[in-house]
Design a protein around this motif. Sequence first.
Motif, mmCIF file in Angstrom:
data_model
loop_
_atom_site.group_PDB
_atom_site.id
_atom_site.type_symbol
_atom_site.label_atom_id
_atom_site.label_comp_id
_atom_site.label_asym_id
_atom_site.label_seq_id
_atom_site.Cartn_x
_atom_site.Cartn_y
_atom_site.Cartn_z
ATOM 1 N N SER A 1 0.827 -1.205 0.000
ATOM 2 C CA SER A 1 0.000 0.000 0.000
ATOM 3 C C SER A 1 0.859 1.252 0.000
ATOM 4 N N ALA A 2 0.312 2.278 -0.605
ATOM 5 C CA ALA A 2 0.971 3.577 -0.657
ATOM 6 C C ALA A 2 -0.102 4.645 -0.757
ATOM 7 N N SER A 3 0.293 5.864 -0.431
ATOM 8 C CA SER A 3 -0.655 6.973 -0.500
ATOM 9 C C SER A 3 0.070 8.216 -0.965
ATOM 10 N N VAL B 1 5.869 7.646 -3.809
ATOM 11 C CA VAL B 1 4.857 6.593 -3.699
ATOM 12 C C VAL B 1 5.457 5.226 -3.988
ATOM 13 N N GLN C 1 7.069 3.532 -1.149
ATOM 14 C CA GLN C 1 6.197 2.899 -0.158
ATOM 15 C C GLN C 1 5.794 1.489 -0.574
ATOM 16 N N LEU C 2 5.849 1.214 -1.870
ATOM 17 C CA LEU C 2 5.428 -0.098 -2.371
ATOM 18 C C LEU C 2 6.550 -1.119 -2.372
ATOM 19 N N SER D 1 6.431 7.818 -10.113
ATOM 20 C CA SER D 1 5.881 6.611 -9.486
ATOM 21 C C SER D 1 4.704 6.068 -10.276
ATOM 22 N N GLY E 1 3.721 10.241 9.506
ATOM 23 C CA GLY E 1 4.770 9.250 9.728
ATOM 24 C C GLY E 1 5.999 9.774 10.419
ATOM 25 N N THR F 1 0.767 6.195 13.991
ATOM 26 C CA THR F 1 0.823 5.517 12.694
ATOM 27 C C THR F 1 1.915 4.471 12.608
#
Length: 874
Positions: free
Chosen positions: A77-79, A91, A94-95, A139, A271, A299
């Motif tokens: 997951s990424a945001s 992004v 994060q993956l 990304s 974060g 988080t």
Amino acid sequence: MADRLTLYQDACRTIRTYVETTKFVGRRAELAALADVLRGVGEGRPAVVAVEGTAGIGKSSLVRRFLAGHPGLTVLSASGASEESSLRYGVLGQLMPAERPDADPLEAGSLLLDHIGVRQAAGVVVIVVDDAHWADAPSLTALTFALRRLRADGVLAVIVAPDIGDLPGGLHRLLAEDTTLRLRLDGLTPGDVRELTGLPAPAAERLRAHTVGNPLHIGALVDQVPAARLADMGRALPAPLSYTRLVTRTLAAGPLAARALTRAAAVLGDGCALSAVAAVAGVGDPLEALEAAGLLIETGAGPAVGFRHPLVRAAVYQHIGPAERARLHTRAAAREHDPARALAHRAAAVVGADACVAAELDDLAADEADRGRWSAAADHLLTSARLTPDPAMRDARVLTAADHRLRDGDAVRAAELTAQVEAMPPTPRRDYVLGRLALASGRQDDAETLLTAAWDGGAHEGAAEQLAWLALTQARGEAAIEWARRSGGSPGMRDTLALALGITGRYAEGLAFLPGDDVADAPVARGVLRLWTDDLDGALGDLARAASARAGLPHLGPMATAYLAETEFRAGRWDDAVAHAEQAVSLAADSGQSWLCCLAHTVATRPLAARGDLPAATAHAEAATRWATALGDPSNAAYAALARASVTDAAGAVRALAPLHRPGHRDGVDEPGLVGWREAYVEALVRTGDLDTAEAVLTRLEQLAEARDRAWALVAAGRARGLLTAERGRRMDAEAAFEGALIHAKRAAQPYETALTHLEFGAFLRRGAARRQAADHLKAARDLLAPLGAAPALARCRRELAACGAADQVRQAGPRALTPQEHAVARLVAAGLTNRQVARELVLSVKTVEYHLGHVFTKLDISSRAQLARRFRE
């Protein structure tokens, strides 16, 4: 009165429960659709889902609920975040771990594909990208590249955004395809609102209508408005407050330390370690402040803190006064160990202009540009421009930023600066950048006007380089040569000059400008010229190296792959040709190289049409036509016409190619053996009975082919001459023409052209009752056509053999039974590559390679890689 009091008390309890534990309601149809897709993914059918809807409609909640209902999945997951949209691979990082910040998006996509393959070992993988509209462009490009190459993988990708129209072109096109499930979330129903709030039906319906069913606004009103007010039908509901006002009201209600901690968190971002946030906020007891900060949540370990929703952080950040915001960013910069991040905080702290900070950002941009990180360099320059007090220097930095984005192949983001550049005072540099923007968007006339003005105004080398490339794409060879020579002799212009000489028929002179095989430079131009001079082995080597390279200018990889596919088609390696042509189409689209799309689709059309796969070939021909219309230059018009002629009968081919037959000579377009339209046109004219026009077209083709000594063109011309003279009843001339074509075919070494010549010669001899000679040529044609899988020509060949009374004995076993993708996988496995190496070479996932390899083993009735290698050697 008692009943009313009870109603109020019940509503208060329900709302209190909602605030303490977020409740999910409704969305049953959407959850069922996601579950159905997941079942298909579990069976090896990868899928992409787009979840759309306005802010606060419950997109993220839907995805969380879905994942919670299917434990055991591997979730990546990424945001995205608005303030990090310029953070290169923010992004993607994060993956997957260990992301390379210097990788280009296509290479990064390959790395992501490899990472997905590894994670599939544990089962189905779900990729979730929330707030994709705030994700950084590299990304999303890498993600799109990877998702397009999933074939038999247990992978579900869920892209969450307000509207897919807000996403970059490649990802938008992927999500808009018919195979993508699009879930557009509307407001909650009255029943959902009642279940969510516990309000009676009339009050729930009123609240739903008041908020249009938006769960976020409903939740905000539940948070802010007393329960009695929501449940009392006798009192009007207040107008929905903007999300920012609701958040800031909650913030204002907290203790001073909690407010300070929340604002510092908004500056530092989700974060961040609680200790760092507390230091920037100046809070002595961060744990107590965190407990009182209703807008913050833990988080991660450390602990780290973040916000319940990105809009919350945005609302808090916007509410901070400019003086306090500057102080917080200044404190954050003082604590930041990373110089680039510290500089970003310092820039955010500036109110108005700051020449010193702007200069530091300019230096940082220069460092990024030296490393080839054009996108990051452009973003730093635009921030620098915002802080630059001098208007001329500000404009110069914006112009350089636009140029960097174009160098990065990001024509879409570069075009965003068009209006800003157009508003600048006229200068040669401004005209140059606007000319490049026009060229990237396909406005060739505007590009020529602007770039010529830039040249006339003194922007010499850059303008000449772009004008040379424009002239080359427009098939104006002499103009391209002249502009290339004016450009100062950069390595890129050496390639352009060589290709320009090539399209004017001066192949040897063009090759002389390029280094030899012992130098890795310029393999694309060298490979293309070798293709045009029938040196297929040399072209295959050069273009294969260039196509597999992950470095250089953005257009080189897609361009090399397209010409590699053309070379493989001519060399008889059709499985590889189809695979590389499809890859070229995808690469051109993913990298935004619109000028290559027509060529890539045309190259994809030819082997598919020759194999009889008309639906797929026609789709590519139609796409080639659309791109040619959009681009509007002679070369692409010729390619598109050839593509259309490949998927129709002789009469249709004449209609498609006739517009190309005109007086004069056009560089490239009319050169024998480049586009090849004359070769196709003359045969179609003969078959439709227009022998006089065929004679005129063929005579010109023969003259040029002989002057250039083009073996492939001489084969096609000889075959056409044989057909034409046979139609006119001159049998001896026809036989001589066919025999001459076959002599040239030995030099050309192009199996399909040779097979067609044998086929036409055999058919001619059969009609003349020379059946034994005819059968010899027809069998030679059959033996060449069968391994290619050229179904239409092979079917005709067999009919001719039957008419000769000859037996048709063709081995049916062997690699030709494979699909193009299966053959490409099998060939590399047979060469000794591991599945993972094959995946990297073909830019597929390991799971897809395993899927294709299983089919290969079944079709060839083998059970080991060693057996496969033996079959290919045989």
